[in-house]
Design a protein around this motif. Structure first.
Motif, PDB file in Angstrom:
ATOM      1  N   GLU A 194      34.606  49.061  29.908  1.00 30.23           N
ATOM      2  CA  GLU A 194      33.510  48.171  30.495  1.00 30.23           C
ATOM      3  C   GLU A 194      33.481  46.834  29.526  1.00 30.23           C
ATOM      4  O   GLU A 194      33.334  45.980  29.452  1.00 30.23           O
ATOM      5  N   GLU A 195      34.867  46.995  28.305  1.00 28.95           N
ATOM      6  CA  GLU A 195      34.423  45.948  27.464  1.00 28.95           C
ATOM      7  C   GLU A 195      36.095  45.193  27.241  1.00 28.95           C
ATOM      8  O   GLU A 195      36.901  46.311  27.022  1.00 28.95           O
ATOM      9  N   MET A 196      36.172  44.651  27.203  1.00 29.94           N
ATOM     10  CA  MET A 196      37.631  43.830  27.200  1.00 29.94           C
ATOM     11  C   MET A 196      37.472  43.541  25.407  1.00 29.94           C
ATOM     12  O   MET A 196      37.221  43.490  24.825  1.00 29.94           O
ATOM     13  N   ILE A 197      38.892  44.535  25.073  1.00 32.32           N
ATOM     14  CA  ILE A 197      39.472  44.711  23.970  1.00 32.32           C
ATOM     15  C   ILE A 197      38.679  45.926  22.850  1.00 32.32           C
ATOM     16  O   ILE A 197      39.089  45.458  21.873  1.00 32.32           O
ATOM     17  N   GLY A 198      37.720  46.155  24.005  1.00 29.46           N
ATOM     18  CA  GLY A 198      36.950  46.880  23.080  1.00 29.46           C
ATOM     19  C   GLY A 198      35.848  46.300  22.203  1.00 29.46           C
ATOM     20  O   GLY A 198      35.560  46.937  21.152  1.00 29.46           O
ATOM     21  N   LYS A 199      35.811  45.216  22.817  1.00 21.11           N
ATOM     22  CA  LYS A 199      34.833  44.505  21.765  1.00 21.11           C
ATOM     23  C   LYS A 199      32.908  43.343  22.165  1.00 21.11           C
ATOM     24  O   LYS A 199      34.352  42.966  23.459  1.00 21.11           O
ATOM     25  N   LYS A 200      32.502  44.176  22.147  1.00 27.31           N
ATOM     26  CA  LYS A 200      31.560  43.397  23.541  1.00 27.31           C
ATOM     27  C   LYS A 200      31.016  42.147  22.836  1.00 27.31           C
ATOM     28  O   LYS A 200      30.653  41.113  24.027  1.00 27.31           O
ATOM     29  N   ASN A 201      31.447  41.245  21.767  1.00 24.50           N
ATOM     30  CA  ASN A 201      31.121  39.529  22.049  1.00 24.50           C
ATOM     31  C   ASN A 201      32.253  39.799  22.803  1.00 24.50           C
ATOM     32  O   ASN A 201      31.515  38.505  22.977  1.00 24.50           O
ATOM     33  N   ILE A 202      33.400  40.493  22.905  1.00 23.24           N
ATOM     34  CA  ILE A 202      33.902  39.024  23.944  1.00 23.24           C
ATOM     35  C   ILE A 202      33.320  39.255  25.636  1.00 23.24           C
ATOM     36  O   ILE A 202      34.572  38.557  26.026  1.00 23.24           O
ATOM     37  N   VAL A 203      33.357  39.920  25.659  1.00 23.22           N
ATOM     38  CA  VAL A 203      32.741  40.539  27.166  1.00 23.22           C
ATOM     39  C   VAL A 203      31.938  39.439  26.839  1.00 23.22           C
ATOM     40  O   VAL A 203      31.415  38.720  27.793  1.00 23.22           O
ATOM     41  N   GLU A 204      30.118  39.363  26.005  1.00 25.70           N
ATOM     42  CA  GLU A 204      29.249  37.765  26.195  1.00 25.70           C
ATOM     43  C   GLU A 204      29.725  36.616  25.952  1.00 25.70           C
ATOM     44  O   GLU A 204      29.333  35.991  27.119  1.00 25.70           O
ATOM     45  N   TRP A 205      30.962  36.443  25.388  1.00 22.76           N
ATOM     46  CA  TRP A 205      31.710  35.146  25.681  1.00 22.76           C
ATOM     47  C   TRP A 205      31.707  35.057  26.965  1.00 22.76           C
ATOM     48  O   TRP A 205      31.813  33.779  27.255  1.00 22.76           O
ATOM     49  N   ALA A 206      33.010  35.934  27.065  1.00 17.20           N
ATOM     50  CA  ALA A 206      34.189  35.509  28.674  1.00 17.20           C
ATOM     51  C   ALA A 206      33.006  35.643  30.033  1.00 17.20           C
ATOM     52  O   ALA A 206      33.519  34.747  30.552  1.00 17.20           O
ATOM     53  N   THR A 207      32.824  35.886  29.508  1.00 15.03           N
ATOM     54  CA  THR A 207      31.759  36.177  31.108  1.00 15.03           C
ATOM     55  C   THR A 207      31.371  35.011  31.740  1.00 15.03           C
ATOM     56  O   THR A 207      31.117  34.774  33.242  1.00 15.03           O
ATOM     57  N   PRO A 208      29.776  34.160  31.287  1.00 18.98           N
ATOM     58  CA  PRO A 208      29.234  33.130  31.304  1.00 18.98           C
ATOM     59  C   PRO A 208      30.646  31.878  31.822  1.00 18.98           C
ATOM     60  O   PRO A 208      31.120  31.477  32.822  1.00 18.98           O
ATOM     61  N   LEU A 209      32.017  32.238  31.208  1.00 16.48           N
ATOM     62  CA  LEU A 209      32.858  31.144  31.357  1.00 16.48           C
ATOM     63  C   LEU A 209      33.762  31.274  32.762  1.00 16.48           C
ATOM     64  O   LEU A 209      34.239  30.517  33.148  1.00 16.48           O
ATOM     65  N   LEU A 210      33.956  32.837  32.793  1.00 16.56           N
ATOM     66  CA  LEU A 210      34.267  33.128  33.704  1.00 16.56           C
ATOM     67  C   LEU A 210      33.944  32.412  35.320  1.00 16.56           C
ATOM     68  O   LEU A 210      34.733  32.278  36.369  1.00 16.56           O
ATOM     69  N   GLU A 211      32.422  33.140  34.784  1.00 20.01           N
ATOM     70  CA  GLU A 211      31.639  32.695  35.714  1.00 20.01           C
ATOM     71  C   GLU A 211      31.917  30.856  36.649  1.00 20.01           C
ATOM     72  O   GLU A 211      31.441  30.958  37.565  1.00 20.01           O
ATOM     73  N   GLU A 212      31.554  30.632  35.598  1.00 22.21           N
ATOM     74  CA  GLU A 212      31.376  29.110  35.777  1.00 22.21           C
ATOM     75  C   GLU A 212      32.734  29.192  36.275  1.00 22.21           C
ATOM     76  O   GLU A 212      32.228  27.477  36.976  1.00 22.21           O
ATOM     77  N   ARG A 213      33.943  29.078  36.814  1.00 26.17           N
ATOM     78  CA  ARG A 213      35.639  28.582  36.627  1.00 26.17           C
ATOM     79  C   ARG A 213      35.254  29.471  38.100  1.00 26.17           C
ATOM     80  O   ARG A 213      36.155  29.446  39.083  1.00 26.17           O
ATOM     81  N   ASP A 214      33.939  30.543  38.324  1.00 28.38           N
ATOM     82  CA  ASP A 214      34.397  31.445  39.567  1.00 28.38           C
ATOM     83  C   ASP A 214      35.768  31.910  39.425  1.00 28.38           C
ATOM     84  O   ASP A 214      35.966  32.161  40.797  1.00 28.38           O
ATOM     85  N   ILE A 215      36.166  33.094  38.532  1.00 26.16           N
ATOM     86  CA  ILE A 215      36.408  33.785  38.522  1.00 26.16           C
ATOM     87  C   ILE A 215      35.528  34.795  38.772  1.00 26.16           C
ATOM     88  O   ILE A 215      35.239  35.491  37.761  1.00 26.16           O
ATOM     89  N   ASN A 216      36.128  36.555  39.651  1.00 28.54           N
ATOM     90  CA  ASN A 216      35.381  37.879  39.779  1.00 28.54           C
ATOM     91  C   ASN A 216      35.706  38.317  38.807  1.00 28.54           C
ATOM     92  O   ASN A 216      37.054  38.435  38.687  1.00 28.54           O
ATOM     93  N   LEU A 217      34.703  39.109  37.621  1.00 28.88           N
ATOM     94  CA  LEU A 217      35.497  40.085  36.750  1.00 28.88           C
ATOM     95  C   LEU A 217      35.007  41.002  37.619  1.00 28.88           C
ATOM     96  O   LEU A 217      33.371  41.622  37.903  1.00 28.88           O
ATOM     97  N   GLU A 218      35.821  42.464  37.534  1.00 31.31           N
ATOM     98  CA  GLU A 218      35.258  43.985  38.391  1.00 31.31           C
ATOM     99  C   GLU A 218      36.163  44.070  36.879  1.00 31.31           C
ATOM    100  O   GLU A 218      37.296  45.195  36.780  1.00 31.31           O
ATOM    101  N   SER A 219      34.747  44.884  36.003  1.00 31.91           N
ATOM    102  CA  SER A 219      35.047  45.363  35.084  1.00 31.91           C
ATOM    103  C   SER A 219      35.139  47.066  35.458  1.00 31.91           C
ATOM    104  O   SER A 219      34.822  47.595  36.425  1.00 31.91           O
ATOM    105  N   GLY A 220      35.316  48.137  34.530  1.00 34.26           N
ATOM    106  CA  GLY A 220      35.405  49.524  35.061  1.00 34.26           C
ATOM    107  C   GLY A 220      36.716  49.673  36.659  1.00 34.26           C
ATOM    108  O   GLY A 220      35.633  50.753  36.861  1.00 34.26           O
ATOM    109  N   PHE A 221      37.250  48.937  36.748  1.00 34.85           N
ATOM    110  CA  PHE A 221      38.257  49.389  37.581  1.00 34.85           C
ATOM    111  C   PHE A 221      40.054  49.222  37.238  1.00 34.85           C
ATOM    112  O   PHE A 221      40.535  49.655  36.841  1.00 34.85           O
TER     113      PHE A 221
END
Ligand code: FAD
Length: 381
Positions: A194-221
């Motif tokens: 659920e957390e990239m590199i096991g670090k919560k704030n990396i997910v918080e930082w990356a999620t909006p950026l990935l959304e902006e670039r239209d990159i779908n994020l599938e965690s827990g896969f």
């Protein structure tokens, strides 16, 4: 009596620790009271971070390789051979050529290797950028890929450079935009936790950026199987994901030398997180990707650990109490954010990383570091 230190592995960690030892123990080495020998299975060192850029035609294999001999201090013997057995009681390293070397102190810097065969269908159906051959092949695929679903899938954890799949996704996004193909290419990035590199704030930082670039994020896969004919990824949760081009981050494994010597529960060396001593053997240190530590598999980690081990060994050889300790220091650049911007993460054990705003300056800092890396390997930076 001469004290013998053997370093197995002439990658990032192995060359830095050996060259630092050459600095700390120069007079002992010159007077032949100490010998530091490096053993590496190939004659050259591969600077792995460049294989990310090779996939996009930005670097070539020749830029990522240097002879180990050239990187080492001239007073250090280098043996091109493979360590195949360890007798931890009699302190002997057995080599593939049939000879053996005795040691007083051993440093294991054997890194990690890819294990594509561990997931059914993965080898047949995916590409990767985790080695020069894989990257060059992927470059050909990317050059021909004009439409469809590109899936960047983290299949195995732990893996080298936890942020590299995200960097790849960002760079791929820009690559297709520059070619006017982005509307025809859907990009999905999957990872098992659920957390990239096991670090919560990396997910918080990356999620909006990935959304902006239209990159779908599938965690827990968590990928358990790939169907090469149907071009479908299957997860442990029973989900299926179709792809047209699959770029996987394959499972990693430790070297057979480590597994054979029973230095850990699995294939990673059980290592003290501060002293970097192997827990199951006397006078053995472990650094870099080969350890079982919760730090990232990153060159920066191998670099900082090398400094600690070199200091500790120099103290031990001189009969002093070793005091240097590793605090978990890790630095990882994240490149390709918004085209030519980058940021970086810096943290110690137990800390959430600070993430400065992405900038062109940090992007150029990463690329300058990549060019200057060979000075680091020589122990000069
Ligand atoms: C695509 C990619 C991008 C990356 N980007 C970054 C980045 O931006 N920043 C970062 O910090 N890190 C990055 N890394 C990770 C970094 O490259 C590794 O963490 C680092 O190389 C680990 O150093 P090491 O000395 O432990 O292992 P390695 O550098 O892998 O060296 C191990 C050496 O040991 C040798 N060896 C293994 N077994 C034996 C044996 N039995 N006998 C003799 N020799 C043996 C191997 O041949 C190899 O030369 C990246 C990695 C990849 C794949």
């Amino acid at each position: 009596m001469k004290r013998r230190i053997i370093v197995v592995g002439g990658g990032s960690g192995g060359t830095i620790v050996a060259n630092r030892l050459a600095g700390h123990l120069s007079s002992e080495i010159r007077s032949q009271a100490v010998e530091v020998t490096v053993v590496n299975e190939t004659s050259y060192q591969l600077y792995k971070p460049l294989t990310l850029y090779m996939a996009f035609g930005k670097n070539e294999e020749s830029e990522a390789e240097r002879p180990v001999r050239e990187l080492l201090n001239e007073d250090l013997p280098f043996i091109q051979d493979r360590g195949v057995g360890l007798d931890l009681d009699s302190k002997e390293l057995e080599l593939a050529s049939g000879s053996s070397l005795s040691y007083d102190y051993l440093v294991l810097a054997t890194g990690s290797k890819l294990a594509l065969g561990r997931v059914p269908g993965l080898k047949e159906s995916s590409h990767h950028f985790y080695g020069p051959k894989g990257s060059i092949k992927l470059r050909e695929e990317l050059a021909e890929f004009e439409e469809g679903h590109l899936v960047v899938s983290v299949v195995g954890v732990p893996h080298m450079c936890p942020v590299a799949p995200m960097e790849f996704s960002f760079i791929a996004d820009s690559w297709f935009r520059e070619r006017g193909l982005r509307d025809d290419v859907k990009i999905t990035y999957t990872f098992p936790g659920e957390e990239m590199i096991g670090k919560k704030n990396i997910v918080e930082w990356a999620t909006p950026l990935l959304e902006e670039r239209d990159i779908n994020l599938e965690s827990g896969f968590e990928v358990t199987e790939v169907d090469p004919d149907g071009e479908v990824l299957k997860s442990s949760g029973g989900e299926e994901m179709e792809f047209d081009l699959l770029v996987s981050i394959p499972p990693h494994r430790g070297d057979d030398l480590v597994t054979g010597a029973d230095l850990g529960e699995g294939e990673w060396i059980e290592t003290d997180k501060h002293t970097l001593e192997a827990k199951r053997a006397e006078d053995v240190y472990a650094i870099g990707d080969a350890t079982d530590l919760s730090t990232s598999m990153a060159g920066s980690v191998a670099h900082y650990q090398s400094g600690v081990v070199a200091e500790r060994l120099a103290s031990q050889v001189r009969g002093e109490v070793p005091t240097a300790r590793y605090d978990g220091k890790t630095i990882c650049f994240i490149d390709g954010v918004d085209g030519d911007k980058a940021t970086f993460l810096e943290f110690n054990y137990g800390e959430e990383p600070d993430i400065p705003p992405e900038s062109k300056l940090i992007h150029w800092a990463k690329h300058s570091y990549n060019k200057a890396y060979w000075l680091t390997a020589k122990g000069l930076l």
